[in-house]
Design a protein around this motif. Sequence first.
Motif, PDB file in Angstrom:
ATOM      1  N   GLU A 226      41.090  33.125  58.992  1.00 18.23           N
ATOM      2  CA  GLU A 226      41.322  33.494  57.599  1.00 18.23           C
ATOM      3  C   GLU A 226      40.113  34.240  57.026  1.00 18.23           C
ATOM      4  N   HIS A 227      38.938  33.906  57.534  1.00 15.33           N
ATOM      5  CA  HIS A 227      37.732  34.627  57.118  1.00 15.33           C
ATOM      6  C   HIS A 227      37.539  35.927  57.891  1.00 15.33           C
ATOM      7  N   ARG A 228      38.494  36.268  58.737  1.00 15.12           N
ATOM      8  CA  ARG A 228      38.403  37.461  59.588  1.00 15.12           C
ATOM      9  C   ARG A 228      37.211  37.366  60.543  1.00 15.12           C
ATOM     10  N   TYR A 229      36.768  36.169  60.855  1.00 18.47           N
ATOM     11  CA  TYR A 229      35.552  36.066  61.655  1.00 18.47           C
ATOM     12  C   TYR A 229      35.717  36.709  63.033  1.00 18.47           C
TER      13      TYR A 229
ATOM     14  N   GLU B 191      29.698  28.276  65.139  1.00 18.03           N
ATOM     15  CA  GLU B 191      30.007  29.151  64.008  1.00 18.03           C
ATOM     16  C   GLU B 191      31.482  29.005  63.599  1.00 18.03           C
ATOM     17  N   ILE B 192      32.361  28.951  64.612  1.00 14.33           N
ATOM     18  CA  ILE B 192      33.791  28.789  64.320  1.00 14.33           C
ATOM     19  C   ILE B 192      34.030  27.456  63.616  1.00 14.33           C
ATOM     20  N   GLU B 193      33.344  26.428  64.074  1.00  5.82           N
ATOM     21  CA  GLU B 193      33.477  25.106  63.460  1.00  5.82           C
ATOM     22  C   GLU B 193      33.034  25.153  61.993  1.00  5.82           C
ATOM     23  N   ARG B 194      31.931  25.844  61.760  1.00  6.09           N
ATOM     24  CA  ARG B 194      31.393  25.954  60.409  1.00  6.09           C
ATOM     25  C   ARG B 194      32.391  26.642  59.468  1.00  6.09           C
ATOM     26  N   LEU B 195      33.197  27.546  60.008  1.00  6.47           N
ATOM     27  CA  LEU B 195      34.147  28.283  59.179  1.00  6.47           C
ATOM     28  C   LEU B 195      35.492  27.570  59.063  1.00  6.47           C
TER      29      LEU B 195
END
Lengths: 378, 545
Positions: B428-431, B416-420
């Motif tokens: 930056e996406h506040r993930y 998921e982190i890679e995708r973002l």
Amino acid sequence: MGCSDLASEPLRILTAVPLCDGHDSAVMAVNQALILQGYEVVYLGYHRSVQDIVRAAIQEDVVAVGISSYNGGHLEFFREVVELLEVKGRCDIGVFGGGGGTITPADVVLMKSYGVDEIFLAGTSFEFIDERLRELYGGGRDRAECELEIANDDRGLAMVLSSVGSLEIDRKKWVRGSAKVIGFTGPGGAGKSTLIDEWVRGYLADHPVGRVAILTHDPSSMERGGLLADRASMVYAQDDRVFMRSLATRGRQGGFAPSTEVCLRVLASVAAGFDHVLVETVGTGQEALPFENSVIDTKVLVLHPEYGARVQLQKILMMDSADVVVLNKTDWASAARAVEEVAHQISLSNEGEVRLYQTQASEHGNVGVTELRKDLLG
Amino acid sequence: MERDSEFDPAGGDATGISLPRLPLPELDEPGAIARYLCGEGLPGEFPFLSSAYPEMYLDPEDGSKPQEEPTRLFAGLGTAEETNARFHLLTKSQKSHRLSTAFDGPTLYGMDSDADGVFGKIGEGGVAVDTVEDMERLFDGFDLSDPQTSVSMTINGPAPTIMAMYVAAAKRRFGPNVEKVLRGTVQADILKEVQGQNEVLFPVASSLRFLLDMMEYSVSHFPKWYPISISGYHISQAGATPVQQAAYTLSNGFSYADMMREQGVAVDVFAPRLSFFFDCGVDVEFIALSRVCRKIWAIGMREVFGGDNRSQLLKMHTQTSGRSLVSAEFKNNLTRTALEMMMAYMNATNSCHSNSADEPFTTPSEEYVKLASHGQSILLEESGLFRHMMNGLSGSPGMKAVERAVESEILKEFAEIERLGGVLGAMEHRYQRSQIQAASYRYEQQILSGERRVIGLNRYADSNDAELPSVVRVTDAVKLKQLERVRAFKMKNKEAAAEALDGLSQVVENGGNVFAQLVETVEVCSLGQITERLQRDVGIFRPMI
């Protein structure tokens, strides 16, 4: 009070975490719980000074301030907040708080003795917090009726903004001043708040005098409560030369709140005396046209590079009515292509009238933001 | 695998039974042996699932006493003198001195004790350090050049300035050559601050630049120092699940490795100087969490970065979970901490800090600090669990089930982190923040609903148990003393400071190594003066909600 019916309006409170304290998970959980109960929570963020908290409470005209303290010093900090509110003439704004085990039962007694209304210790249920806050602050406010007059300070202005609600105002009384009103819109995540904050930073640094007003919008959840959190990231806008007000959309579509137009007329008036009024919409979809409002002089559309695909751009109606288009986050890899796409789209739909700026608002002193500011001030 | 036949004659203490120092599964099929060696490895061998080193807590074979106790106790209270006295108390019977420092709120946010609005927080929850002189006082009486002395400083936003003060103080006392033998670590993990703990002073890009300057300087000048402690602890304390802690911490670690590589530092130069810091709570995931982290790190460092054996090693410090402790019937916290310590050692942590039972409501008192410290000694020295035998529970079906589940969830988070867009893109996406916040909210709800059982709080609660022992607070006199001291320092160095700050600004401007300059700047400037100047030069961090 005034002309709006408090009973049907959401309770507006301000929450914050004190200076040198970054423990925000408890306050975020409380924010969330209160929003679900229909509160409008103006969240100032963590590591905030007494001055920042009191200034925000007055400008936002909240009924109470909630402070979540975890790493000590609460005896002094809460007392200073209570005292400064009194000095500033708003002792009617309540103060409550909570925190970890560092606040002892003996501390609570002491804090209440100097004017703190309630301290919620660890383990308190959200239901109890809600009940207690309604008991303390839900019955309207114990303060003088506020007239539709502007007192010559933020306190009076803030109360006027609360009173106007969604009603039409007497235009003769609120004569339009020389303030330039600039509207910022664009999709969520485009960086509008950061752009405005960087704009304000440059403005305050370059202009030794003059004041700015900022009107920001956040969506209400389920048409009721809402988290108004723009202040948390707009650090440079927390300044005595900036008047900031956060509005929830309260069910209105299109990026604004029911009272936006009236608030803008007040803020842009001679009496309010601002040099610039900046208004930020909620993150808009592609179809939104928030700036039909006649008070706004310059319409700025802020995009980020991922919006650069031509097929999407064609759907953004704002492209046709904007005066300025800003492509923010130029540090992203997709920026170069996005600039081309946006420039192309502008040339198709606007006969070259629209000015295009490239910014990286997160960069301190960004050249693009400075150019944009000079354009908008000019 | 012939170590299987090594027996320890002193084995079990009670009956004198013989135990292998390294018990191994009884595998005879070559495929199963290969799977074991590749998936788990012997202690001290790739992929280091069992442990980073082959011996860990075993009693020496010759029967002598172990050299160094891996206990590390956190201290920090009031002024530098008071914390120094606490350090002397904690280490008085120990040959090795492991000094772990907590700082007060103003120091953590890079402010001086005389700044507006911080008075109430001076010395609360940690020591106030404003100047290089405070740093000298803090470690007074300890030989910082001694290989048995190691110092750990829990500070992040202003870490480069505080580290510069430490180096300057050590040089003042032990001469310029001391830098080659300085041992210890500074936390300095700015990514986790942005994701969870919120002590960030400068915009992310500038914070990272100051950090990388410090790391680069450190690996070339302080060969024994760990210039960063990649920390899951605070991510976990901010509300993350065990899997989130592991996934975000490891991905942050790989990010730092990537950045150092981009700075042109060879992997085998910087990677052995990275270390990790994990939280261990009472949840079942913790029986294997750190083991899995060691494995993933080893594979990543070998396969992606091409690191050698030392670079593949994830060395970790573990702290028991502060969040798991509650004020209600607080003595139960002794049991919680004991359980967490036990799991930390089962995970073969390289060092461990055990919390004091009174932590939920006060800076730990001496009584509970001592109990926490002795708890570790009971586990490692009195008990036979870890002294005679490595890897006691390795390979058990339950342990393996947890390992597999945890590993698979961590890898999903990586995807998921890679995708973002990688760690910075996801930030930056506040993930990471939004995931942690959601987990924190769930956790609180679970406690309130009773779904998560907390004995003495929402189960077997006894309403009569309201008595808490006294709270340790810093007196106003102590706070005033600190405030006046930093004022005097600034008065004394007024002119020199102005010049030094301009020199610092120049280095920031021209792209030089900011840390190298800071070591000079701290001689005449306070922490607050340096923070303010750097914020003027590079801006203030805009917090994320």
